[in-house]
Design a protein around this motif. Structure first.
Motif: not given
Length: 367
Positions: A268-278
């Motif tokens: 919910q707080t990861r920077p934009k552009g980073t890979v989502a999920g596990p």
């Protein structure tokens, strides 16, 4: 249907004032403190009838409801809005500035800790603020927090390490599986088991510096950093991009601790552009551990603390995955511990890897 304590308290005062023939609520409250004891209440059947009509016991009335009359009005308002009395009592005993900050943090947590109640979030915020208030308020000249010793040079806390691989605590202070704080009891257990007086400890995800404060009592010097530090002695640094400044040097630590954000919080707080999920979360842990290796001495220990997240029957960041991350950076797993609260509803998973010195094998270290 549950009734709000503020309404019950007001009705208790009104009815008690009538049956006792007193002039005002303040004198009624003062008198009730005495009369709501067993040895006195027996002499006042009319007061017993008031309690019966309200459906409350004398102990609850005296020890909980009457407290409302001595609390700041803003705290009473919070109880009226639904804040549990237990949490409100804690708020009532701190200053207004601390109360406001606790409420602000509870509101911030609402966006990421969806499985916790308002009262739990406020309670957790009070805990955090108390730990931060106890933290040293100066930045050490060399960047390292020195140990706090007794006059004879011994550690303030010489308590032994917990036995076994399952560590039980009265409470871990966590009200939510997504909670980010590392409880002092867990930090104490880790350092008691894996650090010796005189060791240098580096905590790359320090927050308010819990590990460092515990380390000081155990005769350990420490260096702390965080992306969003909440104590003056915690240096601002992104653990994914280690920079050697403020006293931090390559290979300086006997033990490096990494406590990544939980998967739920990170998503919910990861920077934009980073890979989502596990996959993206695994990248985060890998980068944190890579930074830790730059700081670790040749035979240092790396401690990775994780809280697997369970949702819809899926376990995120299983222990095997964390172990692989440790082994991929050149360590061998020498310890795994589970820390649980007294109810068994919250768990912390502690993996300890020893760095493999150049020229040695993982098998040699294990044996």
């Amino acid at each position: 249907m549950p009734r709000n304590p503020v309404a019950v308290y007001a009705e208790l005062l009104r009815q008690a004032q009538d049956v006792m023939g007193l002039d005002d609520p303040a004198s009624t409250r003062s008198r009730l403190y005495t009369l709501l004891r067993k040895q006195h209440l027996e002499k006042y059947p009319e007061l017993q009838e008031v309690l019966a009509r309200l459906g409350i016991g004398a102990g609850y009335a005296r020890n909980h409801l009457l407290s409302l009359g001595g609390w700041p009005e803003d705290v009473v308002t919070l109880v009226r809005r639904g804040l549990p009395l237990k949490v409100a009592r804690r708020l009532a005993h701190v200053d207004l500035r601390t109360r406001k900050e606790a409420l602000r943090r509870a509101e911030t947590d609402k966006r990421t800790l969806d499985d916790s109640t308002w009262g739990q979030r406020v309670d957790r915020a009070i805990d955090r603020l108390a730990r931060e208030a106890d933290a040293p308020d100066i930045v050490p000249e060399d960047g390292w927090l020195s140990p706090t010793l007794t006059p004879d040079g011994s550690p303030l806390d010489p308590s032994p390490a917990p036995s076994g691989n399952v560590w039980r605590f009265p409470t871990l202070g966590a009200k939510s599986r997504a909670d980010e704080e590392l409880h002092p009891d867990l930090a104490r257990a880790i350092l008691a088991r894996y650090a010796a007086p005189g060791d240098a400890i580096v905590d790359l995800t320090a927050g308010s510096g819990t590990v460092a404060q515990v380390a000081a009592t155990r005769g350990l010097r420490s260096w702390s950093s965080d992306l969003e530090p909440r104590a003056k002695f915690v240096h601002k640094m992104n653990a994914r991009e280690v920079t050697f400044e403020n006293g931090l040097t390559p290979g300086c630590a006997n033990l490096v601790l990494v406590h990544p954000p939980t998967f739920a919080y990170w998503e919910q707080t990861r920077p934009k552009g980073t890979v989502a999920g596990p996959e993206g979360y695994a990248d985060l842990i890998a980068e944190l551990l890579d930074g830790a290796m730059q700081i670790a001495a040749p035979d240092a220990l790396l401690v990775l603390v994780g809280r697997p997240v369970r949702s819809e029957g899926i376990v995120r960041t299983a222990i095997g995955e964390l172990q692989r991350e440790l082994e991929d950076i050149g360590t061998t797993l020498i310890g795994y511990h589970l820390g649980v609260d007294e109810k068994g509803t919250e768990d912390w998973h502690v993996l300890v890897g020893r760095r493999i010195p150049d020229g040695e094998s993982a098998q040699a270290l294990r044996t």
